[in-house]
Design a protein around this motif. Sequence first.
Motif, PDB file in Angstrom:
ATOM      1  N   ALA A 130      21.523  38.827 -12.888  1.00 26.17           N
ATOM      2  CA  ALA A 130      20.218  38.218 -12.640  1.00 26.17           C
ATOM      3  C   ALA A 130      20.384  36.904 -11.882  1.00 26.17           C
ATOM      4  O   ALA A 130      21.474  36.316 -11.856  1.00 26.17           O
ATOM      5  N   PRO A 131      19.319  36.384 -11.244  1.00 26.91           N
ATOM      6  CA  PRO A 131      19.417  35.125 -10.494  1.00 26.91           C
ATOM      7  C   PRO A 131      19.884  33.964 -11.368  1.00 26.91           C
ATOM      8  O   PRO A 131      19.649  33.936 -12.585  1.00 26.91           O
ATOM      9  N   LEU A 132      20.554  33.025 -10.740  1.00 30.93           N
ATOM     10  CA  LEU A 132      21.000  31.819 -11.434  1.00 30.93           C
ATOM     11  C   LEU A 132      19.803  30.931 -11.774  1.00 30.93           C
ATOM     12  O   LEU A 132      18.857  30.824 -10.991  1.00 30.93           O
ATOM     13  N   LEU A 133      19.897  30.291 -12.920  1.00 27.29           N
ATOM     14  CA  LEU A 133      18.874  29.311 -13.297  1.00 27.29           C
ATOM     15  C   LEU A 133      19.523  27.934 -13.315  1.00 27.29           C
ATOM     16  O   LEU A 133      20.406  27.666 -14.137  1.00 27.29           O
ATOM     17  N   ALA A 134      19.102  27.060 -12.422  1.00 27.08           N
ATOM     18  CA  ALA A 134      19.602  25.686 -12.372  1.00 27.08           C
ATOM     19  C   ALA A 134      18.523  24.764 -12.926  1.00 27.08           C
ATOM     20  O   ALA A 134      17.425  24.674 -12.372  1.00 27.08           O
ATOM     21  N   VAL A 135      18.833  24.094 -14.022  1.00 25.37           N
ATOM     22  CA  VAL A 135      17.871  23.195 -14.665  1.00 25.37           C
ATOM     23  C   VAL A 135      18.138  21.774 -14.199  1.00 25.37           C
ATOM     24  O   VAL A 135      19.274  21.275 -14.270  1.00 25.37           O
ATOM     25  N   VAL A 136      17.099  21.127 -13.718  1.00 28.74           N
ATOM     26  CA  VAL A 136      17.179  19.736 -13.274  1.00 28.74           C
ATOM     27  C   VAL A 136      16.754  18.864 -14.450  1.00 28.74           C
ATOM     28  O   VAL A 136      15.578  18.855 -14.842  1.00 28.74           O
ATOM     29  N   GLY A 137      17.706  18.155 -15.030  1.00 27.63           N
ATOM     30  CA  GLY A 137      17.416  17.351 -16.221  1.00 27.63           C
ATOM     31  C   GLY A 137      17.902  15.931 -16.059  1.00 27.63           C
ATOM     32  O   GLY A 137      18.686  15.612 -15.163  1.00 27.63           O
ATOM     33  N   GLY A 138      17.439  15.066 -16.950  1.00 31.31           N
ATOM     34  CA  GLY A 138      17.875  13.673 -16.903  1.00 31.31           C
ATOM     35  C   GLY A 138      16.910  12.766 -17.624  1.00 31.31           C
ATOM     36  O   GLY A 138      15.978  13.214 -18.308  1.00 31.31           O
ATOM     37  N   SER A 139      17.113  11.461 -17.469  1.00 32.09           N
ATOM     38  CA  SER A 139      16.346  10.455 -18.204  1.00 32.09           C
ATOM     39  C   SER A 139      14.983  10.215 -17.585  1.00 32.09           C
ATOM     40  O   SER A 139      14.684  10.666 -16.467  1.00 32.09           O
ATOM     41  N   THR A 140      14.165   9.475 -18.321  1.00 39.46           N
ATOM     42  CA  THR A 140      12.836   9.095 -17.847  1.00 39.46           C
ATOM     43  C   THR A 140      12.953   8.287 -16.556  1.00 39.46           C
ATOM     44  O   THR A 140      13.754   7.357 -16.449  1.00 39.46           O
ATOM     45  N   LEU A 156      15.183  26.767  -9.461  1.00 34.62           N
ATOM     46  CA  LEU A 156      15.241  25.383  -9.941  1.00 34.62           C
ATOM     47  C   LEU A 156      14.177  25.176 -11.009  1.00 34.62           C
ATOM     48  O   LEU A 156      13.030  25.588 -10.829  1.00 34.62           O
ATOM     49  N   LEU A 157      14.553  24.534 -12.100  1.00 36.15           N
ATOM     50  CA  LEU A 157      13.597  24.296 -13.176  1.00 36.15           C
ATOM     51  C   LEU A 157      13.542  22.807 -13.478  1.00 36.15           C
ATOM     52  O   LEU A 157      14.543  22.201 -13.861  1.00 36.15           O
ATOM     53  N   ASP A 158      12.376  22.229 -13.268  1.00 41.02           N
ATOM     54  CA  ASP A 158      12.146  20.798 -13.519  1.00 41.02           C
ATOM     55  C   ASP A 158      11.861  20.607 -15.002  1.00 41.02           C
ATOM     56  O   ASP A 158      10.808  21.014 -15.510  1.00 41.02           O
ATOM     57  N   ALA A 159      12.787  19.994 -15.714  1.00 32.51           N
ATOM     58  CA  ALA A 159      12.681  19.856 -17.171  1.00 32.51           C
ATOM     59  C   ALA A 159      12.077  18.509 -17.553  1.00 32.51           C
ATOM     60  O   ALA A 159      12.128  17.535 -16.786  1.00 32.51           O
ATOM     61  N   PRO A 160      11.500  18.413 -18.757  1.00 34.74           N
ATOM     62  CA  PRO A 160      11.007  17.116 -19.253  1.00 34.74           C
ATOM     63  C   PRO A 160      12.169  16.138 -19.444  1.00 34.74           C
ATOM     64  O   PRO A 160      13.342  16.501 -19.395  1.00 34.74           O
ATOM     65  N   ASP A 161      11.819  14.871 -19.714  1.00 37.95           N
ATOM     66  CA  ASP A 161      12.831  13.832 -19.891  1.00 37.95           C
ATOM     67  C   ASP A 161      13.621  14.048 -21.173  1.00 37.95           C
ATOM     68  O   ASP A 161      13.044  14.328 -22.237  1.00 37.95           O
ATOM     69  N   ILE A 162      14.942  13.869 -21.094  1.00 37.91           N
ATOM     70  CA  ILE A 162      15.778  14.024 -22.291  1.00 37.91           C
ATOM     71  C   ILE A 162      15.553  12.883 -23.279  1.00 37.91           C
ATOM     72  O   ILE A 162      15.891  13.003 -24.463  1.00 37.91           O
ATOM     73  N   ASP A 163      14.987  11.750 -22.798  1.00 37.46           N
ATOM     74  CA  ASP A 163      14.715  10.608 -23.670  1.00 37.46           C
ATOM     75  C   ASP A 163      13.215  10.313 -23.734  1.00 37.46           C
ATOM     76  O   ASP A 163      12.803   9.170 -23.943  1.00 37.46           O
ATOM     77  N   SER A 164      12.405  11.337 -23.585  1.00 33.77           N
ATOM     78  CA  SER A 164      10.951  11.168 -23.589  1.00 33.77           C
ATOM     79  C   SER A 164      10.476  10.543 -24.893  1.00 33.77           C
ATOM     80  O   SER A 164      11.063  10.744 -25.966  1.00 33.77           O
ATOM     81  N   VAL A 165       9.390   9.785 -24.796  1.00 27.18           N
ATOM     82  CA  VAL A 165       8.792   9.217 -26.005  1.00 27.18           C
ATOM     83  C   VAL A 165       8.129  10.305 -26.837  1.00 27.18           C
ATOM     84  O   VAL A 165       7.805  10.089 -28.007  1.00 27.18           O
ATOM     85  N   VAL A 166       7.908  11.461 -26.239  1.00 25.62           N
ATOM     86  CA  VAL A 166       7.294  12.590 -26.942  1.00 25.62           C
ATOM     87  C   VAL A 166       8.399  13.487 -27.481  1.00 25.62           C
ATOM     88  O   VAL A 166       9.202  14.025 -26.712  1.00 25.62           O
ATOM     89  N   THR A 167       8.449  13.636 -28.806  1.00 28.23           N
ATOM     90  CA  THR A 167       9.518  14.415 -29.435  1.00 28.23           C
ATOM     91  C   THR A 167       9.581  15.833 -28.900  1.00 28.23           C
ATOM     92  O   THR A 167      10.661  16.362 -28.614  1.00 28.23           O
ATOM     93  N   ALA A 168       8.410  16.469 -28.755  1.00 30.75           N
ATOM     94  CA  ALA A 168       8.377  17.848 -28.280  1.00 30.75           C
ATOM     95  C   ALA A 168       8.991  17.965 -26.895  1.00 30.75           C
ATOM     96  O   ALA A 168       9.654  18.964 -26.576  1.00 30.75           O
TER      97      ALA A 168
END
Length: 574
Positions: free
Chosen positions: A55-65, A143-155
Amino acid sequence: MADELSAALGELRRLLDHDLFPLAVRDVAGDRRALKELTGQLDDYLLPRLAAIDAPLLAVVGGSTGAGKSTLVNSLAGAEVTEAGVLRPTTLAPTLVTHPDDAEWFLATNVLPGLPRTTGKGRGEPGSLKVVTTDSVPAGLALLDAPDIDSVVTANRELAAQLLAAADLWLFVTTAARYADEVPWAFLRTARDRSTALSVILQRVPLEALDPVARDLARLLEENGLAGTPLFVVPELTLPAENTRLPASAVQPIREWLNGLSADAKSRAEVVRRTLSGALDSLAVRLPALADAADRQRAAADELRALVGKSYESGMTAFDEGMRDGTLLRGEVLARWQDFIGTGDLMRSLESRIGRMRDRLVAAVRGRPATAKELTTALESGVEALIRSVADQSAERAVESWLATPPGRDLLERSGVAMAGRLGRVSPELRARAETAVREWQGYVLELVRSEGGDRRGRARAASFGINGLGLMLMIGVFASTGGLSGIEIGIAGGTTVLSQKVLEAVFGDQAVRKLTENARADLRRRVRELLDEEEKRFTVLLNGVTGADPAALRSAAAAVHAHRLELPQREVR
């Protein structure tokens, strides 16, 4: 074979499909978090990737706020596919950008099955996965744009971790101002430990600091066991307020690297195999840790069960003492006994005239049916009151012992604030159960007396004294110790005991009387034990509902996965 590896992972997933850690034992929050991460990676990555290795590769773009993840995704896609801005958190719902040829794979719930799909313009709904197609993203790579790893929102933080665990490849974004922060490095070390394919993108670097910051970041990567990780540096640029994309030249090295990766089937296969192998290998550490935590859960449950058992065992001991200390011969029972066998003058003359008084007692036993019934009722009430008393004390001790431990206190609190109060008293059903048990015991005692006079001569002797009267005297004999009485009560109780004993021995013989008394006492204890066991179940039923997983089964599943680990299929090169 690969099918056996998938089957082993499926069995492991089944074992994890309930609450393994229901009790507040040590770092239970960490244990639950580790469980959630593992089940998420099984569902979101390991099982679907094994089922479709090509299946196609999934590259997740992650990082800090504020690292510029969404801006980077827009720049790589050449279009405003995800919303960037200064408000935080920006990414409320992750956006997946893929080539139209791969859209079907990502629109179906092959990966990240817990996230419903949305399409179209605008922000996606929180908790959903927005899928956008564009020809500017090469086929075979999303490419998948992910939420912040240090978000103020726990979810959002939890979702970011989930998405990174579902990735074939991480594009980890940081900035010149924040590249040394600990939170990003915790994620990068996780990638290292799980051999996840990774690249790091350092953005917003002042032109004069390009070389020293890049060298320092490379040094940190090496110190953290990530030497050789592809590192891309994007200088700090001044963009128009309405612009959500970087100049093509700024991201050209990243685009070329991704295009080369998607165009080279061998390279794609290597990325998949590396990340998949690393995730499988990580189970060798993660599963034993979960099994150890499950061991602690079982030990805590056993301790709580033992505390309850000890409390109700103490209640049984208290009942035994209540049978032997003579307290049941006080008050109403003692008064009804005196009425049953005669006047107070008769009682006072027992010591000096026990032989002659026996005949009068026999006559009294046979001739006072009304007082016999009153004595039976008084004795029944006394035994029932003793049962309720020891059951109340047992329940109170059990609740107190649980409240003294973190697992027990947490279990009672989660069961409801009123639960501890209800459990600290006898159940509403105990009164009726105790009444039935005591009446059935009295019937058993009468049957004992009846069956003991088995031959014709024995039946005649028993009949001459009256079965009911003899049964009552045997019941009195069960509670015949005088340990709890004093003064004149000792003389009265002792006299009545001796007198009833003599009558019973005259009918059955002294050895038979001892056996009858032992049998009657043992039967009563058995019935009371059953009542207390039923009361104890109110506590153990709470534990039965939180048994967690079988640690041995977890270890066995881990061994099965490891045994089939080398069966990882090769990605087809096309």
